[in-house]
Design a protein around this motif. Structure first.
Motif, PDB file in Angstrom:
ATOM      1  N   HIS A 113     -10.360  -2.991  -3.015  1.00 12.07           N
ATOM      2  CA  HIS A 113      -9.824  -1.633  -3.049  1.00 12.07           C
ATOM      3  C   HIS A 113      -9.850  -1.029  -4.460  1.00 12.07           C
ATOM      4  O   HIS A 113      -9.748   0.185  -4.601  1.00 12.07           O
ATOM      5  CB  HIS A 113      -8.389  -1.620  -2.501  1.00 12.07           C
ATOM      6  CG  HIS A 113      -7.434  -2.421  -3.330  1.00 12.07           C
ATOM      7  ND1 HIS A 113      -7.409  -3.804  -3.299  1.00 12.07           N
ATOM      8  CD2 HIS A 113      -6.500  -2.040  -4.222  1.00 12.07           C
ATOM      9  CE1 HIS A 113      -6.485  -4.240  -4.147  1.00 12.07           C
ATOM     10  NE2 HIS A 113      -5.915  -3.181  -4.722  1.00 12.07           N
ATOM     11  N   LEU A 114     -10.000  -1.866  -5.477  1.00 12.68           N
ATOM     12  CA  LEU A 114     -10.078  -1.348  -6.846  1.00 12.68           C
ATOM     13  C   LEU A 114     -11.467  -0.823  -7.192  1.00 12.68           C
ATOM     14  O   LEU A 114     -11.630  -0.114  -8.185  1.00 12.68           O
ATOM     15  CB  LEU A 114      -9.702  -2.441  -7.851  1.00 12.68           C
ATOM     16  CG  LEU A 114      -8.286  -2.995  -7.752  1.00 12.68           C
ATOM     17  CD1 LEU A 114      -8.085  -4.129  -8.745  1.00 12.68           C
ATOM     18  CD2 LEU A 114      -7.262  -1.883  -7.977  1.00 12.68           C
ATOM     19  N   ALA A 124      -7.789   3.549 -13.381  1.00 15.76           N
ATOM     20  CA  ALA A 124      -6.406   3.534 -13.867  1.00 15.76           C
ATOM     21  C   ALA A 124      -5.735   2.194 -13.578  1.00 15.76           C
ATOM     22  O   ALA A 124      -5.052   1.628 -14.446  1.00 15.76           O
ATOM     23  CB  ALA A 124      -5.615   4.679 -13.240  1.00 15.76           C
ATOM     24  N   VAL A 125      -5.911   1.671 -12.387  1.00 15.28           N
ATOM     25  CA  VAL A 125      -5.280   0.396 -12.023  1.00 15.28           C
ATOM     26  C   VAL A 125      -5.960  -0.758 -12.759  1.00 15.28           C
ATOM     27  O   VAL A 125      -5.277  -1.661 -13.271  1.00 15.28           O
ATOM     28  CB  VAL A 125      -5.302   0.176 -10.496  1.00 15.28           C
ATOM     29  CG1 VAL A 125      -4.811  -1.221 -10.142  1.00 15.28           C
ATOM     30  CG2 VAL A 125      -4.468   1.232  -9.799  1.00 15.28           C
ATOM     31  N   ILE A 126      -7.275  -0.733 -12.852  1.00 10.77           N
ATOM     32  CA  ILE A 126      -7.994  -1.782 -13.580  1.00 10.77           C
ATOM     33  C   ILE A 126      -7.546  -1.786 -15.038  1.00 10.77           C
ATOM     34  O   ILE A 126      -7.274  -2.844 -15.618  1.00 10.77           O
ATOM     35  CB  ILE A 126      -9.520  -1.596 -13.455  1.00 10.77           C
ATOM     36  CG1 ILE A 126      -9.960  -1.771 -12.000  1.00 10.77           C
ATOM     37  CG2 ILE A 126     -10.261  -2.586 -14.359  1.00 10.77           C
ATOM     38  CD1 ILE A 126     -11.371  -1.326 -11.714  1.00 10.77           C
ATOM     39  N   GLN A 157      -5.603  -4.725 -17.148  1.00  9.96           N
ATOM     40  CA  GLN A 157      -6.119  -5.187 -18.436  1.00  9.96           C
ATOM     41  C   GLN A 157      -5.057  -5.052 -19.526  1.00  9.96           C
ATOM     42  O   GLN A 157      -4.870  -5.956 -20.344  1.00  9.96           O
ATOM     43  CB  GLN A 157      -7.371  -4.400 -18.819  1.00  9.96           C
ATOM     44  CG  GLN A 157      -8.037  -4.882 -20.103  1.00  9.96           C
ATOM     45  CD  GLN A 157      -8.625  -6.260 -19.957  1.00  9.96           C
ATOM     46  OE1 GLN A 157      -9.530  -6.469 -19.157  1.00  9.96           O
ATOM     47  NE2 GLN A 157      -8.134  -7.220 -20.729  1.00  9.96           N
ATOM     48  N   ALA A 158      -4.349  -3.938 -19.532  1.00  8.43           N
ATOM     49  CA  ALA A 158      -3.311  -3.703 -20.545  1.00  8.43           C
ATOM     50  C   ALA A 158      -2.189  -4.730 -20.431  1.00  8.43           C
ATOM     51  O   ALA A 158      -1.663  -5.207 -21.447  1.00  8.43           O
ATOM     52  CB  ALA A 158      -2.757  -2.287 -20.414  1.00  8.43           C
TER      53      ALA A 158
END
Length: 93
Positions: A67-68, A76-78, A82-83
């Motif tokens: 879904h990503l 934004a979610v990826i 990562q952050a």
């Protein structure tokens, strides 16, 4: 003693069983799954991944994160994942 082990699951994570070792290695190399050890009363990192690979390398191989990437890539979610991983490793040498 406490042991926390990562056990890749081809059925639940939706990937080819032949990729199990690769998935496990990517979990460590991307920093998603840190290898740690308890030594003399302190938790220490056994292996700090340098350079650390992008979390996308780990996520992309697994259907549970499809879904990503599809039908539309969710940058934004990826980036948030990562952050979070980057923040966890900040200051660790």
């Amino acid at each position: 003693r406490l042991i926390l082990a990562l056990a890749p699951c081809p059925t639940g994570w939706d990937y080819e069983p032949a990729k199990s070792v690769e998935i496990g290695r990517l979990a460590v190399r991307t920093g998603i799954w840190p290898l740690k050890e308890y030594v003399d009363g302190k938790v220490v990192h056994m292996r700090v991944p340098k350079p650390r690979l992008p979390v996308e390398d780990y996520l992309r191989l697994q259907g549970r994160f499809r879904h990503l990437f599809a039908p539309q890539r969710n940058d934004a979610v990826i980036a948030a994942i990562q952050a979070e991983v980057d923040a966890r490793w900040a200051g660790v040498s």
